[in-house]
Design an enzyme around this catalytic site. Structure first.
Site, PDB file in Angstrom:
ATOM      1  N   GLU A 250       5.554  -0.621   5.343  1.00 38.87           N
ATOM      2  CA  GLU A 250       6.289   0.642   5.331  1.00 38.87           C
ATOM      3  C   GLU A 250       6.499   1.160   6.755  1.00 38.87           C
ATOM      4  O   GLU A 250       5.552   1.476   7.464  1.00 38.87           O
ATOM      5  CB  GLU A 250       5.535   1.661   4.477  1.00 38.87           C
ATOM      6  CG  GLU A 250       5.576   1.302   3.007  1.00 38.87           C
ATOM      7  CD  GLU A 250       4.606   2.081   2.155  1.00 38.87           C
ATOM      8  OE1 GLU A 250       4.781   2.056   0.922  1.00 38.87           O
ATOM      9  OE2 GLU A 250       3.678   2.692   2.699  1.00 38.87           O
TER      10      GLU A 250
ATOM     11  N   THR B 183      -1.831  -3.624  -2.247  1.00 33.89           N
ATOM     12  CA  THR B 183      -0.956  -3.195  -3.343  1.00 33.89           C
ATOM     13  C   THR B 183       0.082  -4.237  -3.431  1.00 33.89           C
ATOM     14  O   THR B 183       1.132  -4.135  -2.825  1.00 33.89           O
ATOM     15  CB  THR B 183      -0.251  -1.875  -3.167  1.00 33.89           C
ATOM     16  OG1 THR B 183      -1.117  -0.842  -3.427  1.00 33.89           O
ATOM     17  CG2 THR B 183       0.861  -1.667  -4.183  1.00 33.89           C
TER      18      THR B 183
ATOM     19  N   THR C   3       8.621  12.456  -3.986  1.00 37.85           N
ATOM     20  CA  THR C   3       9.701  13.447  -3.993  1.00 37.85           C
ATOM     21  C   THR C   3      11.037  12.841  -3.633  1.00 37.85           C
ATOM     22  O   THR C   3      12.051  13.510  -3.701  1.00 37.85           O
ATOM     23  CB  THR C   3       9.381  14.583  -3.009  1.00 37.85           C
ATOM     24  OG1 THR C   3       9.187  14.029  -1.699  1.00 37.85           O
ATOM     25  CG2 THR C   3       8.127  15.312  -3.434  1.00 37.85           C
TER      26      THR C   3
ATOM     27  N   THR D 222       8.680  -1.827  -5.155  1.00 40.06           N
ATOM     28  CA  THR D 222       8.509  -0.366  -5.189  1.00 40.06           C
ATOM     29  C   THR D 222       9.064   0.204  -3.883  1.00 40.06           C
ATOM     30  O   THR D 222      10.249   0.469  -3.783  1.00 40.06           O
ATOM     31  CB  THR D 222       7.032   0.025  -5.410  1.00 40.06           C
ATOM     32  OG1 THR D 222       6.205  -0.698  -4.498  1.00 40.06           O
ATOM     33  CG2 THR D 222       6.601  -0.263  -6.831  1.00 40.06           C
TER      34      THR D 222
ATOM     35  N   LYS E 113       5.550  -8.606  -4.423  1.00 42.64           N
ATOM     36  CA  LYS E 113       5.979  -7.298  -3.940  1.00 42.64           C
ATOM     37  C   LYS E 113       4.804  -6.657  -3.211  1.00 42.64           C
ATOM     38  O   LYS E 113       3.642  -6.921  -3.498  1.00 42.64           O
ATOM     39  CB  LYS E 113       6.475  -6.401  -5.073  1.00 42.64           C
ATOM     40  CG  LYS E 113       5.495  -6.053  -6.162  1.00 42.64           C
ATOM     41  CD  LYS E 113       4.463  -4.973  -5.872  1.00 42.64           C
ATOM     42  CE  LYS E 113       5.076  -3.702  -5.340  1.00 42.64           C
ATOM     43  NZ  LYS E 113       3.985  -2.696  -5.025  1.00 42.64           N
TER      44      LYS E 113
ATOM     45  N   ASN F 115       5.442   7.686   3.043  1.00 44.76           N
ATOM     46  CA  ASN F 115       4.334   8.024   2.160  1.00 44.76           C
ATOM     47  C   ASN F 115       4.253   9.517   1.862  1.00 44.76           C
ATOM     48  O   ASN F 115       3.800   9.915   0.785  1.00 44.76           O
ATOM     49  CB  ASN F 115       3.020   7.504   2.751  1.00 44.76           C
ATOM     50  CG  ASN F 115       2.891   6.014   2.551  1.00 44.76           C
ATOM     51  OD1 ASN F 115       2.565   5.558   1.458  1.00 44.76           O
ATOM     52  ND2 ASN F 115       3.180   5.236   3.586  1.00 44.76           N
TER      53      ASN F 115
END
EC number: 2.3.1.35
Length: 407
Positions: free
Chosen positions: A278, A192, A407, A155, A181, A402
């Site tokens: 991230e 996650t 978007t 993702t 992942k 995040n």
């Protein structure tokens, strides 16, 4: 950018006899993206799993738990781009319809299919895109498609994650290969994350659940990026039994050898999640020793690892190390004697006897903080237990990624 992490060489991900993987594009989040994966298991394969502890678990997690109780799993289906979480009864229905469509392709029962989803929460699963793409994934099935599957399940990951090992048991070569992942909303139990590890070893069904829990406990349940626990976490262990070894029927030497290889793969995958956290710029190992039990060591390690103040200090390469002491203090460990603690940053002794170490040098600590990989070590001096947790720093990009996720 990921910290000392590159995608695995496809040739390094060894085929596991009894497992085939197929990938297709369903266009769930982006047109043309290969975002749908099928995994076919040979008859007689054994499967066990551990799942998210989030009470708001996703529909596919509920269905997986139901189907695993019936045994004889023959296929897995994984979509990325949509979590099918927070979707109520309709989400359950769509997960089950997906299983039925996969079952038709493999000529098995729908209860022999496990569904997995990852992506945005609170949005309906686009089954109108998934079902038409399943035949293409089925036609793509091949034993060597581990690398392609590792990329398809990502993702916000930047780097695909996979690893393989081989070992000898009962005179047979045993193969272990896994993919995973995860790079955000990472915090046990579990994160996650989706993790799939397969072996061709033969292991008794009664030991499978113990094995998957043993492996998860030292790998996927030892990593945190941001302290958020996902709705969809799943770690699946597959044993096809096609290596020809005598079935492992007790927790003896062969069990321990297989567990070590499985854990080695799972640890590499778990660490890759923190390295690919991230916006990560630093990979941090938090090692706590000298505890009364492993649970309290892990409790303190997690308090340090998930502290936003600690993580931002590491991003800034700022030895503001009082933040580590504060995290230890609020971890909630009972009767902790802070005067007996010692804390190291790399090889630099930072704190002892309740305060700053006598020989502490901020310049030496600052030099350690500039490295891409850093170890924080804590000694509790009240027992022999220990635990290690892996994490990463918080950078500006974590907020950006995040904030812009939808978007």
């Amino acid at each position: 950018m990921p910290v000392n992490l590159v995608a695995p060489d496809p040739a390094s991900l060894l085929p596991v006899p009894g497992v085939r993987l197929g990938i297709a594009s369903a266009g769930i989040k982006k047109a043309g993206r290969r975002d749908l994966t099928l995994i076919e298991l040979a008859p007689g394969s054994r499967v066990a799993g551990v799942f998210t502890q989030n009470r708001f678990c996703a529909a596919p997690v509920t269905v997986c738990r139901e189907h695993l109780t019936r045994g004889d799993v023959r296929a897995l289906v994984i979509n990325t781009g949509n979590a099918n979480a927070g979707t109520g009864d309709e989400g359950l229905d769509r997960a089950r319809r997906t299983c039925s469509a996969v079952a038709d392709l493999f000529a098995v029962d729908a209860t022999q299919v496990l569904p997995f989803s990852t992506g945005v929460i609170l949005e309906p699963l686009p089954i109108d895109k998934i079902l038409p793409a399943l035949p293409a994934a089925h036609a793509d099935l091949a034993a060597g498609h581990w690398s392609e599957a590792a990329a398809a399940i990502m993702t916000t990951d930047i780097v695909a994650k996979g690893a393989s090992r081989q070992l000898q048991i009962d005179g047979r070569t045993i193969t272990v290969t896994g993919i995973a992942k995860g790079s955000g909303m990472i915090h046990p139990n579990m994160a996650t994350m989706l993790g799939f590890v397969a072996t061709d070893a033969a292991i008794a069904p009664a030991l499978m659940q113990r094995m998957v829990r043993d492996v998860a406990d030292v790998s996927f349940n030892c990593v945190t990026v941001d302290g958020d626990t996902s709705t969809n976490d799943s770690f699946i262990l597959i044993a096809t039994g096609q290596a020809g070894n005598a079935e492992i029927a007790d927790a003896g030497t062969d069990y321990s050898a297989l567990k070590a290889a499985l854990a080695d793969v799972a640890i590499e995958l778990a660490q890759a999640m923190a390295r690919d956290g991230e916006g990560a710029t630093k990979f941090m190992t938090i090692a706590v020793e000298g505890g009364r039990d492993r649970a309290e060591c892990k409790q303190i390690a997690y308090a340090i690892a998930r502290s936003p103040l600690v993580k931002t200090a590491f991003f800034a390469s700022d030895p503001n190390l009082g933040r580590i002491l504060a995290a230890i203090g609020y971890a909630g460990v009972q009767d902790l004697d802070v005067n007996a603690l010692k804390v190291w940053l790399g090889d630099v002794l930072v704190a002892e006897a309740g305060g700053r170490a006598a020989g502490y040098s901020e310049a030496a600590a600052a030099a350690v903080m500039k490295a891409a990989e850093i170890t924080v070590r804590v000694s509790l001096a009240r027992g022999d237990a220990r635990a290690t947790v892996w994490t990463c720093d918080f950078s500006y990009d974590y907020v950006k990624i995040n904030a812009e996720y939808r978007t």
